[in-house]
Design an enzyme around this catalytic site. Sequence first.
Site, PDB file in Angstrom:
ATOM      1  N   ARG A 147       0.970  -1.188  -0.239  1.00 48.94           N
ATOM      2  CA  ARG A 147       0.176  -0.002  -0.119  1.00 48.94           C
ATOM      3  C   ARG A 147       1.062   1.183   0.075  1.00 48.94           C
ATOM      4  O   ARG A 147       1.703   1.500   0.772  1.00 48.94           O
ATOM      5  CB  ARG A 147      -0.795  -0.065   1.212  1.00 48.94           C
ATOM      6  N   TYR A 159      -3.078  11.691   5.874  1.00 54.08           N
ATOM      7  CA  TYR A 159      -3.192  10.452   6.543  1.00 54.08           C
ATOM      8  C   TYR A 159      -2.228   9.450   5.950  1.00 54.08           C
ATOM      9  O   TYR A 159      -1.434   9.581   4.813  1.00 54.08           O
ATOM     10  CB  TYR A 159      -4.634   9.955   5.919  1.00 54.08           C
ATOM     11  N   ASP A 210      -4.788   4.072  -0.302  1.00 52.69           N
ATOM     12  CA  ASP A 210      -6.246   4.155   0.493  1.00 52.69           C
ATOM     13  C   ASP A 210      -6.515   6.004   0.486  1.00 52.69           C
ATOM     14  O   ASP A 210      -5.650   6.840   0.845  1.00 52.69           O
ATOM     15  CB  ASP A 210      -5.685   3.928   1.974  1.00 52.69           C
ATOM     16  N   HIS A 212      -8.812   7.243   2.068  1.00 54.66           N
ATOM     17  CA  HIS A 212      -9.546   7.572   3.288  1.00 54.66           C
ATOM     18  C   HIS A 212     -10.528   8.400   3.462  1.00 54.66           C
ATOM     19  O   HIS A 212     -10.698   9.285   4.161  1.00 54.66           O
ATOM     20  CB  HIS A 212      -8.172   8.097   4.150  1.00 54.66           C
ATOM     21  N   GLU A 236      -8.744   2.229  -2.136  1.00 57.57           N
ATOM     22  CA  GLU A 236      -9.672   2.051  -0.817  1.00 57.57           C
ATOM     23  C   GLU A 236     -10.146   3.470  -0.258  1.00 57.57           C
ATOM     24  O   GLU A 236      -9.874   4.239  -0.250  1.00 57.57           O
ATOM     25  CB  GLU A 236      -8.659   1.658   0.260  1.00 57.57           C
ATOM     26  N   GLU A 262     -13.780  -0.562   6.257  1.00 60.76           N
ATOM     27  CA  GLU A 262     -13.075  -0.853   7.638  1.00 60.76           C
ATOM     28  C   GLU A 262     -13.777  -0.021   8.638  1.00 60.76           C
ATOM     29  O   GLU A 262     -13.851  -0.500   9.756  1.00 60.76           O
ATOM     30  CB  GLU A 262     -11.814  -0.370   7.585  1.00 60.76           C
ATOM     31  N   ARG A 283     -14.015  -4.840   3.417  1.00 55.55           N
ATOM     32  CA  ARG A 283     -12.800  -4.503   4.404  1.00 55.55           C
ATOM     33  C   ARG A 283     -13.401  -4.619   5.671  1.00 55.55           C
ATOM     34  O   ARG A 283     -12.547  -4.753   6.943  1.00 55.55           O
ATOM     35  CB  ARG A 283     -12.548  -2.792   4.279  1.00 55.55           C
ATOM     36  N   GLU A 339      -4.685  -7.205   5.116  1.00 55.62           N
ATOM     37  CA  GLU A 339      -3.670  -6.299   5.266  1.00 55.62           C
ATOM     38  C   GLU A 339      -2.927  -6.515   6.532  1.00 55.62           C
ATOM     39  O   GLU A 339      -3.352  -7.456   7.448  1.00 55.62           O
ATOM     40  CB  GLU A 339      -4.485  -4.984   5.708  1.00 55.62           C
ATOM     41  N   TRP A 402     -11.358  12.616   8.509  1.00 55.15           N
ATOM     42  CA  TRP A 402     -10.199  12.527   8.476  1.00 55.15           C
ATOM     43  C   TRP A 402      -9.714  11.153   7.794  1.00 55.15           C
ATOM     44  O   TRP A 402     -10.465  10.262   7.712  1.00 55.15           O
ATOM     45  CB  TRP A 402      -9.755  12.342  10.133  1.00 55.15           C
TER      46      TRP A 402
HETATM   47  C1  CS2 Z   1      -6.196   2.587   7.605  1.00 56.84           C
HETATM   48  C2  CS2 Z   1      -6.479   2.689   8.914  1.00 56.84           C
HETATM   49  O1  CS2 Z   1      -5.100   0.399   7.467  1.00 56.84           O
HETATM   50  C3  CS2 Z   1      -5.907   1.238   7.171  1.00 56.84           C
HETATM   51  O2  CS2 Z   1      -6.464   1.181   5.968  1.00 56.84           O
HETATM   52  O3  CS2 Z   1      -7.487   3.237   7.232  1.00 56.84           O
HETATM   53  O4  CS2 Z   1      -4.941   2.823   9.297  1.00 56.84           O
HETATM   54  C4  CS2 Z   1      -6.944   3.504   9.813  1.00 56.84           C
HETATM   55  O5  CS2 Z   1      -6.809   4.857   9.805  1.00 56.84           O
HETATM   56  C5  CS2 Z   1      -7.003   3.274  11.477  1.00 56.84           C
HETATM   57  O6  CS2 Z   1      -7.168   2.029  11.456  1.00 56.84           O
HETATM   58  C6  CS2 Z   1      -7.848   4.151  12.219  1.00 56.84           C
HETATM   59  O7  CS2 Z   1      -7.674   3.384  13.647  1.00 56.84           O
HETATM   60 MG    MG Z   2      -8.221   2.155   5.390  1.00 59.30          MG
END
Ligand code: CS2
Ligand code: MG
Length: 402
Positions: A147, A159, A210, A212, A236, A262, A283, A339, A402
Amino acid sequence: MKIISAKVIVCCPGRNFVTLKISTDQGFYGLGDATLNGREKAVATYLDEYCIPALIGRDPRNTEDIWHYFYRGVYWKRGAVTMAAVSAIDMALWDIKAKALNTPLYNILGGKSRDRILVYAHANGKNLDDTIEKAGLEKEKGFRAIRIQSGIPGLDHTYGVSEGNKPYEPAQQGLPREDSWDTSKYLNFVPELFAKVRKAFGEEIHLLHDVHHRCTPVEAARLARELEPFHLFWLEDPVTGELQEGLRLIRQHSVTPVAIGEVFNSIYDYTTLITEQLIDYIRMPLVHGGGITHLMKVAAMASVYHIHTGFHGATDLSPVNLAATLHFNTAINNFGIQEYMPHQEIVHEVFTVNYQFRQGYLYIDDSPGIGVDIDEKAAAKYPYSMACLPVNRKSDGTMFYW
Ligand code: CS2
Ligand code: MG
């Protein structure tokens, strides 16, 4: 068999974790991950106050009935806190069930569909060159999927990029840090990033990214289309998943595969995304998505629509979740990728694990149950320490994702 006691173990070996331990009258106990990054105490309280008293006396093998007791049975359903508690209970009960049958968990989920689990690493750098260098290090470790996240020219924080050489841990001590964001800087930079990364590594390495949750559907559609020449394994969280139909626009404009979920916590977050084939990977992890009982149903529904799993596996999900997930990934047919952000060494003072990384894959052993244990004395050495995820504002100060 009867549940005779249960306890919530909150500890902070490098970062906070919440672990549920359920014990039975026949000496078996099970572990469940209840960690919700930045909201750990909320889940611990929900378990302690409202779940554990209702667990005592039940037969731990009745996973389906107990799942529905804590899902259908409660009035205030779903949500990250509630479902992290339900997930932990479910994970611990399946751990007990497999231990009582003296078999590894995957054996009661369908047995082995594979011997090894393809994983992806994280490479993040403060700028493009640094990111390429970090990705090279992950390739040298044997990862076949990486990633890619990079600092964005003109933005201080973004991020996915760790500070200095520390491992990436987004939650910071105390109240949330305020990051600033500029979508146009991001959209103008990412295609150049992947052109350079793909040129550096050729087609042999799977590349993931990602977003995000930070684009609108049309911005995400533009990005997905501009990234098509670089054959991403997935893009993602291109948009926030609250509006499921928002993903339709991306599908109309691009064949870049999409992964999302996620931050989801039930099958109802996915119904449009799956039935309209708007995504390619789910996810939602065991620890936040209702545990094994629920994810077996979600994965089965996804498989009807050619969708694979690609579960969340950041370091803020505990080794208990990762081990249980590896059993799940071993058994199901529509596994995609996992992951894998290795936990810091200090975490293994508390959690002993049954998985090993070798040449791009994770392998689990045949110990009964999930195969992970927690050292409660070691956990007590690392008391909870409040930490929150950052918040994010656009450069004009507008509150954003975020
Ligand atoms: C992220 C994470 O792993 C990922 O794909 O989106 O780092 C996420 O930001 C954190 O798990 C938040 O606690
Ligand atoms: Mg993520």
